[in-house]
Design a protein around this motif. Sequence first.
Motif, PDB file in Angstrom:
ATOM      1  N   ASP A   6       0.845  -1.182   0.000  1.00 15.89           N
ATOM      2  CA  ASP A   6       0.000   0.000   0.000  1.00 15.89           C
ATOM      3  C   ASP A   6       0.882   1.233   0.000  1.00 15.89           C
ATOM      4  O   ASP A   6       1.791   1.367   0.790  1.00 15.89           O
ATOM      5  CB  ASP A   6      -0.882   0.045   1.257  1.00 15.89           C
ATOM      6  N   GLY A   7       0.589   2.180  -0.876  1.00 15.00           N
ATOM      7  CA  GLY A   7       1.274   3.453  -0.857  1.00 15.00           C
ATOM      8  C   GLY A   7       0.489   4.440  -0.029  1.00 15.00           C
ATOM      9  O   GLY A   7      -0.539   4.131   0.532  1.00 15.00           O
ATOM     10  N   GLY A   8       0.967   5.682   0.028  1.00 19.57           N
ATOM     11  CA  GLY A   8       0.221   6.729   0.705  1.00 19.57           C
ATOM     12  C   GLY A   8       0.454   6.744   2.192  1.00 19.57           C
ATOM     13  O   GLY A   8       1.331   6.083   2.728  1.00 19.57           O
ATOM     14  N   ASP A   9      -0.345   7.517   2.865  1.00 25.15           N
ATOM     15  CA  ASP A   9      -0.184   7.704   4.304  1.00 25.15           C
ATOM     16  C   ASP A   9      -0.694   6.507   5.073  1.00 25.15           C
ATOM     17  O   ASP A   9      -1.379   5.649   4.544  1.00 25.15           O
ATOM     18  CB  ASP A   9      -0.964   8.948   4.748  1.00 25.15           C
ATOM     19  N   ALA A  11      -3.183   5.523   6.572  1.00 23.14           N
ATOM     20  CA  ALA A  11      -4.595   5.909   6.703  1.00 23.14           C
ATOM     21  C   ALA A  11      -5.271   5.110   7.789  1.00 23.14           C
ATOM     22  O   ALA A  11      -4.863   4.013   8.136  1.00 23.14           O
ATOM     23  CB  ALA A  11      -5.316   5.696   5.374  1.00 23.14           C
ATOM     24  N   HIS A 220      -1.215   1.837  -4.437  1.00 21.53           N
ATOM     25  CA  HIS A 220      -2.187   2.911  -4.361  1.00 21.53           C
ATOM     26  C   HIS A 220      -1.492   4.268  -4.367  1.00 21.53           C
ATOM     27  O   HIS A 220      -0.812   4.630  -3.407  1.00 21.53           O
ATOM     28  CB  HIS A 220      -3.027   2.756  -3.087  1.00 21.53           C
ATOM     29  N   ARG A 222      -0.779   8.104  -3.836  1.00 22.30           N
ATOM     30  CA  ARG A 222      -1.260   9.068  -2.851  1.00 22.30           C
ATOM     31  C   ARG A 222      -2.316   9.986  -3.457  1.00 22.30           C
ATOM     32  O   ARG A 222      -3.271  10.394  -2.800  1.00 22.30           O
ATOM     33  CB  ARG A 222      -0.092   9.898  -2.313  1.00 22.30           C
ATOM     34  N   GLU A 223      -2.166  10.293  -4.753  1.00 17.03           N
ATOM     35  CA  GLU A 223      -3.089  11.230  -5.385  1.00 17.03           C
ATOM     36  C   GLU A 223      -4.510  10.666  -5.491  1.00 17.03           C
ATOM     37  O   GLU A 223      -5.466  11.436  -5.618  1.00 17.03           O
ATOM     38  CB  GLU A 223      -2.577  11.637  -6.765  1.00 17.03           C
ATOM     39  N   VAL A 225      -6.034   8.944  -3.033  1.00 14.35           N
ATOM     40  CA  VAL A 225      -6.621   9.298  -1.737  1.00 14.35           C
ATOM     41  C   VAL A 225      -6.965  10.781  -1.717  1.00 14.35           C
ATOM     42  O   VAL A 225      -8.047  11.187  -1.269  1.00 14.35           O
ATOM     43  CB  VAL A 225      -5.655   8.950  -0.590  1.00 14.35           C
ATOM     44  N   GLU A 226      -6.070  11.603  -2.213  1.00 10.37           N
ATOM     45  CA  GLU A 226      -6.316  13.044  -2.253  1.00 10.37           C
ATOM     46  C   GLU A 226      -7.507  13.361  -3.158  1.00 10.37           C
ATOM     47  O   GLU A 226      -8.347  14.215  -2.831  1.00 10.37           O
ATOM     48  CB  GLU A 226      -5.063  13.764  -2.741  1.00 10.37           C
ATOM     49  N   PRO A 248      -6.002   1.788   1.328  1.00  2.00           N
ATOM     50  CA  PRO A 248      -5.980   3.146   1.898  1.00  2.00           C
ATOM     51  C   PRO A 248      -7.187   3.984   1.512  1.00  2.00           C
ATOM     52  O   PRO A 248      -7.518   4.945   2.208  1.00  2.00           O
ATOM     53  CB  PRO A 248      -4.690   3.747   1.311  1.00  2.00           C
TER      54      PRO A 248
END
Length: 310
Positions: A6-9, A11, A220, A222-223, A225-226, A248
């Motif tokens: 999983d990429g991103g923060d 979450a 995934h 990050r953009e 999720v944004e 996420p």
Amino acid sequence: MGTTEDGGDAAEAGAGVGAGLGAVLGAGAGEGAAEGASARLLKLFESHRLTPTQRRIAHCLVRRSADAPFLSSVEVAELAGVSQPSVTRFAVALGFDGYPALRRHLREVAPVRPGPEAAPFNEYQQAVHAEIENLRHLAALLADPAPVARAGAVLAASRPLPVLGLRAAGAQARGFAYFAAKVHPDVRLLDEGGTMFADRVDGAVRAGASALLCFALPRHPREVVEALTYARQAGLTVVTVADSAFAPVAACSDLLLPAAVGTGLAFDTACAPMLLGRVLLESMCDHLPDAQASLEEFDARAAARGLFTD
């Protein structure tokens, strides 16, 4: 192995991660007793806030619910593609003293013994069999058609209907949008994030859009999720097809429809998400009274133009 991290923060994937469509079944539950084992594992995991690495471990254990209680921490680490200390930290995050205590607990709540060893397959056959299992999991999930019917109604009512897919998920979104445009009067494919995405969402909202469909697959971005966060802030109901209830995007989706991806090859395979997209199209057609007439009109025009050779 496929790139599934999983990429991103980190979450929030705790409470609510199992919301929508009995989410765990799409993340890898089998049939019969394995379904119950998967549900019990989800209940254990979903009440905790997990990091992306911990979500990956949880996803692996849910998918391997039948033999999860009998795997060592080293085996879990290898299956999930993480370090052995990460598995230990995962167990501690769930409130156990360590992985042995977690495994003892799993033997109590999910006592499904592994089946007999299957005949050996080469890596290509294994990838195909893994996708067959993913489709079986999706079939079990669809035993309750209500969530898909609800999603179809939400998407059919949105005029226009934005469809988002970035990077690996772009092909899924494009395929859905191609067919959806034959029955829906205004489908808008969104295949880029950032400020351009915001501009196009704003335009769709001004034109009357009420919902957005997103395909979200590993890794995934990050953009994504944004983008979904922005879409919800703009007032859109977000329906997401994702690889897992632990993805996420779960925290920024109103309705998550999970369908597992295959990870046995260098690049992930996404037969189940593609099929779930077609199921959503069918549900949309059920809520579009002019769908059949639109298809017949298209067929007539295609025949007049000699569009197809068959």
